[in-house]
Design a protein around this motif. Structure first.
Motif, PDB file in Angstrom:
ATOM      1  N   ARG A 208      75.350  36.454 -12.565  1.00 42.72           N
ATOM      2  CA  ARG A 208      75.366  36.974 -11.353  1.00 42.72           C
ATOM      3  C   ARG A 208      76.052  37.993 -10.734  1.00 42.72           C
ATOM      4  O   ARG A 208      77.045  38.320 -11.434  1.00 42.72           O
ATOM      5  N   ILE A 227      70.937  46.622  -7.682  1.00 45.66           N
ATOM      6  CA  ILE A 227      70.972  45.104  -7.684  1.00 45.66           C
ATOM      7  C   ILE A 227      71.727  44.466  -6.462  1.00 45.66           C
ATOM      8  O   ILE A 227      72.915  44.945  -6.243  1.00 45.66           O
ATOM      9  N   PRO A 228      70.988  43.810  -5.819  1.00 42.91           N
ATOM     10  CA  PRO A 228      71.421  43.477  -4.614  1.00 42.91           C
ATOM     11  C   PRO A 228      72.710  42.491  -4.765  1.00 42.91           C
ATOM     12  O   PRO A 228      72.924  41.899  -5.778  1.00 42.91           O
ATOM     13  N   THR A 231      72.871  38.531  -6.508  1.00 50.84           N
ATOM     14  CA  THR A 231      71.765  38.275  -7.365  1.00 50.84           C
ATOM     15  C   THR A 231      71.939  37.497  -8.462  1.00 50.84           C
ATOM     16  O   THR A 231      73.101  37.484  -8.949  1.00 50.84           O
ATOM     17  N   HIS A 232      71.256  36.314  -8.662  1.00 45.63           N
ATOM     18  CA  HIS A 232      71.324  35.256  -9.631  1.00 45.63           C
ATOM     19  C   HIS A 232      70.073  35.354 -10.876  1.00 45.63           C
ATOM     20  O   HIS A 232      70.176  34.565 -11.900  1.00 45.63           O
ATOM     21  N   THR A 233      69.371  36.326 -10.608  1.00 47.80           N
ATOM     22  CA  THR A 233      68.267  36.432 -11.613  1.00 47.80           C
ATOM     23  C   THR A 233      68.515  37.396 -12.843  1.00 47.80           C
ATOM     24  O   THR A 233      67.711  38.227 -12.956  1.00 47.80           O
ATOM     25  N   TYR A 249      66.429  41.614 -15.688  1.00 48.29           N
ATOM     26  CA  TYR A 249      66.670  41.436 -14.212  1.00 48.29           C
ATOM     27  C   TYR A 249      65.211  41.195 -13.570  1.00 48.29           C
ATOM     28  O   TYR A 249      64.301  41.854 -13.937  1.00 48.29           O
ATOM     29  N   ASN A 251      63.517  40.795 -10.162  1.00 51.74           N
ATOM     30  CA  ASN A 251      63.695  41.091  -8.698  1.00 51.74           C
ATOM     31  C   ASN A 251      63.005  39.778  -7.949  1.00 51.74           C
ATOM     32  O   ASN A 251      61.949  39.506  -8.109  1.00 51.74           O
ATOM     33  N   GLU A 252      63.810  39.510  -7.105  1.00 42.89           N
ATOM     34  CA  GLU A 252      63.822  38.167  -6.363  1.00 42.89           C
ATOM     35  C   GLU A 252      62.556  38.290  -5.439  1.00 42.89           C
ATOM     36  O   GLU A 252      62.033  37.338  -4.914  1.00 42.89           O
ATOM     37  N   GLN A 253      62.015  39.489  -4.836  1.00 44.88           N
ATOM     38  CA  GLN A 253      61.120  39.638  -4.022  1.00 44.88           C
ATOM     39  C   GLN A 253      59.649  39.922  -4.529  1.00 44.88           C
ATOM     40  O   GLN A 253      58.735  39.296  -4.358  1.00 44.88           O
TER      41      GLN A 253
END
Length: 271
Positions: A208, A227-228, A231-233, A249, A251-253
């Motif tokens: 993270r 990386i915001p 972030t856990h991804t 990585y 991207n969660e979106q």
């Protein structure tokens, strides 16, 4: 013959195939603990993997985990039908015992037995299991991380199933095993290869980013993406080298995946 002490209080219903020689009992103080007697022969996939546990929270570069060698067995589609199935009472859909955690020792208790599933790679039991594998990945034993899979014909004993945290767990001990051809199986056949399943992909080492950082094409190279914070991804793909770590990585979106390098001081391990 099936013996089911205190079965009326249990949330679990157990079905054993007619041709099976397995029998079962329940703990008087915990009827959701199903203790099977007898042996069962199976074919399927044996998974060896290193579980990494971080005792303290901090930058990845400064963190050294406890490394545990573990094994899981996944019955093949044809073999799975010879195993018992379990359903929560009132649920018409029965769940086969399709994921079995291998243990090396067991301590009995009135409520929940303790299963020791961590193996020492130099121990005779671990060596016997590792010798089944046609190939171990580079660094699997030296770096003590990663995974390996091997089709096997296996005999299991000491099976036990129980509910913990709303999930069904099954443990078993290996009585004997021999390798089968790698051509007959694929990793994708097991449910633990799917990233969204509970306790799936134990060979993935997640990271993270507590604060905003960036992903780079190479260490000190071109910037690939920001990386915001939070972030856990992030999945670690290689050990830390010279203060940098190779990661995947997502991207969660957008869901888009990128592979690159990130400063190891700017990420933390996630157990």
């Amino acid at each position: 013959m099936q013996v089911a002490t205190a079965g009326q209080k249990s949330r679990l219903e157990v079905s054993i195939p007619e041709e099976s020689e397995l029998t079962y009992d329940r703990k008087e103080a915990n009827p959701d603990f199903i203790d099977f007697s007898g042996e069962v022969e199976q074919t399927g996939l044996l998974l060896a993997y290193w579980e990494l546990l971080y005792m303290e929270t901090g930058p990845l570069e400064d963190s050294e985990p406890v490394r545990n060698l573990k094994f899981r067995f996944y019955p093949g589609p044809a073999s799975e039908q010879a195993l018992p199935s379990v359903a929560f009472r009132g649920d018409s859909q029965k769940s086969p015992l399709d994921r079995i955690f291998i243990y090396r020792s067991r301590s009995e208790d009135s409520l929940l037995d303790e299963f020791v599933s961590e193996f020492d790679q130099s121990d005779s039991k671990a060596r016997q299991l590792l010798e089944l594998f046609e190939e171990l990945p580079p660094g699997f034993l030296d770096n003590r991380e990663g995974k390996a899979v091997q089709p096997v014909a296996i005999t299991l004993s000491g099976l036990a199933s129980f509910v913990e945290g709303g999930h069904l767990f099954t443990f078993g001990q290996v009585t004997s095993a021999e390798p089968l051809s790698m051509e007959d199986y694929a990793l994708e056949l097991i449910q633990d290869a799917q990233p969204d399943n509970y306790l799936a992909r134990p060979w993935d080492y997640r990271l993270r980013a507590p604060d905003a950082t960036a992903l780079y094409q190479e260490p000190e190279g071109a910037r690939l993406a920001g990386i915001p914070a939070g972030t856990h991804t992030l999945t670690r793909l290689e050990p830390v080298q010279d203060g940098w770590v190779k990661v995947r990585y997502q991207n969660e979106q957008s869901g888009k995946e990128l592979i690159g390098y990130i400063n190891a001081r700017e990420v933390q391990p996630v157990n």
